[in-house]
Design a protein around this motif. Sequence first.
Motif, PDB file in Angstrom:
ATOM      1  N   ASP A   1       0.802  -1.213   0.000  1.00  0.00           N
ATOM      2  CA  ASP A   1       0.000   0.000   0.000  1.00  0.00           C
ATOM      3  C   ASP A   1       0.840   1.271   0.000  1.00  0.00           C
ATOM      4  OD1 ASP A   1       1.007  -0.161   2.528  1.00  0.00           O
ATOM      5  OD2 ASP A   1      -0.928  -0.285   3.557  1.00  0.00           O
ATOM      6  N   GLY A   2       2.191   1.157  -0.138  1.00  0.00           N
ATOM      7  CA  GLY A   2       3.057   2.322  -0.217  1.00  0.00           C
ATOM      8  C   GLY A   2       3.693   2.722   1.095  1.00  0.00           C
ATOM      9  N   ARG A   3       3.364   2.049   2.189  1.00  0.00           N
ATOM     10  CA  ARG A   3       3.982   2.373   3.479  1.00  0.00           C
ATOM     11  C   ARG A   3       5.312   1.648   3.642  1.00  0.00           C
ATOM     12  NH1 ARG A   3       1.616   0.011   7.368  1.00  0.00           N
ATOM     13  NH2 ARG A   3       0.235  -1.308   6.110  1.00  0.00           N
ATOM     14  N   VAL A   4       6.132   2.174   4.536  1.00  0.00           N
ATOM     15  CA  VAL A   4       7.381   1.530   4.930  1.00  0.00           C
ATOM     16  C   VAL A   4       7.333   1.356   6.440  1.00  0.00           C
ATOM     17  CG1 VAL A   4       9.899   1.657   4.981  1.00  0.00           C
ATOM     18  CG2 VAL A   4       8.651   2.584   3.020  1.00  0.00           C
ATOM     19  N   SER A   5       7.296   0.100   6.886  1.00  0.00           N
ATOM     20  CA  SER A   5       7.219  -0.204   8.317  1.00  0.00           C
ATOM     21  C   SER A   5       8.616  -0.386   8.879  1.00  0.00           C
ATOM     22  CB  SER A   5       6.387  -1.473   8.557  1.00  0.00           C
ATOM     23  OG  SER A   5       5.079  -1.330   8.029  1.00  0.00           O
ATOM     24  N   LEU A   6       8.817   0.116  10.103  1.00  0.00           N
ATOM     25  CA  LEU A   6      10.097  -0.016  10.799  1.00  0.00           C
ATOM     26  C   LEU A   6       9.881  -0.833  12.067  1.00  0.00           C
ATOM     27  CD1 LEU A   6      11.504   3.638  10.430  1.00  0.00           C
ATOM     28  CD2 LEU A   6      11.901   1.656   8.960  1.00  0.00           C
ATOM     29  N   PHE A   7      10.684  -1.900  12.208  1.00  0.00           N
ATOM     30  CA  PHE A   7      10.600  -2.788  13.364  1.00  0.00           C
ATOM     31  C   PHE A   7      11.948  -2.814  14.080  1.00  0.00           C
ATOM     32  CE2 PHE A   7       7.609  -4.418  10.215  1.00  0.00           C
ATOM     33  CZ  PHE A   7       6.442  -4.532  10.950  1.00  0.00           C
TER      34      PHE A   7
END
Length: 507
Positions: free
Chosen positions: A278-284
């Motif tokens: 969906d175009g997001r970038v998740s940071l974990f």
Amino acid sequence: MQGRSNGAQKNMLLDLSPKTPRRSCSQTPLLKRTPSRATLSISQSSKKKRRFSIQTFDFVTTGLGAPPASEVAVEETDADRFLAVRGSTMSPLNTTPRTNRIAKSFGLVDDRVLNCGETSATPAQTKVRSILRRCASELFDTPRSISAISAKSNLAVRKQFVMALDGPGISLNLFASPMAWSHSNCIGVAFKLNVYFQNLDTRVIVRLCGVPFTDGVVHSVDWGGITNPHVLALGTTCGVVQAWDSLTQKRIVDWSDDDSPVGGIHWNGDLLSVGRKDGRVSLFDIRVPKQVQQVEGHRRHVVGTKWSPDGRYLATGDQSGSVHVWDIRAKDHVTTNDRKVLMKHEGPVKAISWAPWQDGLLATGGLFPDGKIQLWNIHKPSAPLTIPTDTNVTALHWSPHCKEILSTHGLSWEPWHVVRRAEPPAKQAPRTTFSNSMTVHAYPSCDKIVSVHAHSAPIGHACIGPDGCSIFTVSPVEETIKMFKVWSAPAGKGKDDEGMSYKCAIR
């Protein structure tokens, strides 16, 4: 008879005299003097004498058949007609202290003056001098040596692979990243629902983990870098993200709260970046069981993510060809003069690589219909260096030891395929020097150094080893994984060194 002649003479005098009106006898008539023929001849001879008074003639010594002095033929020379030839009777340049200083300043102490004809030198002397000059130039002209680090001394010499592994069941998705190489010298590969790794030192193959069918197919994997060399992260097509320990073969953390399919993933110490559909970038964070942050800016699937070597910048690419650079400290786009640093390709961008020896130098590669490699400097908003390939660019890797960049490629196409926006099938795709190849270019000249057809089918992905010298390539259609030695490390550099980041020799 005498009287008749006297009368005739009087008539002639009357005819010669001018016809003027008669005046009184007391006034003397003013007659205009007309020069006679004798007078004219005398005046003309005097004018000739005055004109040629400088020239002297010797009628005694000169014969009647000899040509005049002005018609004597000039001696012909081999000199240039437009450049004056210095005569042999001219005085030397170093006769006085002043001329000696001038001669020294112009390098004419030994009286060497430009002479186009070189009349003083015989053909034999000229030939000897040219031979001596050629011998001297060959003696002092040392050829440019090829660096032992460069791909020209390694991959160009030995184009065969060093190792080959079977890879059945590897994802055929062009946006997948199913292979990674750890700093502990382990190669991890995703096969559909399972992840295997092999220790290249012991050659032991281990099944690390598997995911249920409901979690989707393993799409991307990545090792934890120098900080966590034994930790492997995976992402599936259903949004599952997990981290596993290869030593204990146990799961460390499971981030399965998001069902958006995973794109590209990459570690930065304990921080993992995951691109979403969906175009997001998740940071974990590996120490936190939940997502710590997310950045938004893309409108399409984020298929490529890459952290800079210093861990400050994150570059992301999506299916529309947009490349964003994020400053993790500012938690926003990298800006220059209040404007976002935004790069653009005409096709999806999966291949992203940061130069380890120059801050801010970024390489991005586009898939169909782009097919270009672009080299950017995020600190200088100028036009990038472009390498057109008209081929899918599936992976990019900078050498940490020299200024060279490697790219892997898949299918090629013709210009009319771009116009129709239809990628050709594998059987109809044209064969070019970039098709299914592994190519190395020099920076900043962008000159091609070597190109090797590594597989008989498109290369889907590639990863670089911990020593910065070897490359693993994978071809899902061919179902093979091959290792090539591309560069050599400088003397005294181990596999955990950072290469040119601490100023090693450059080509």
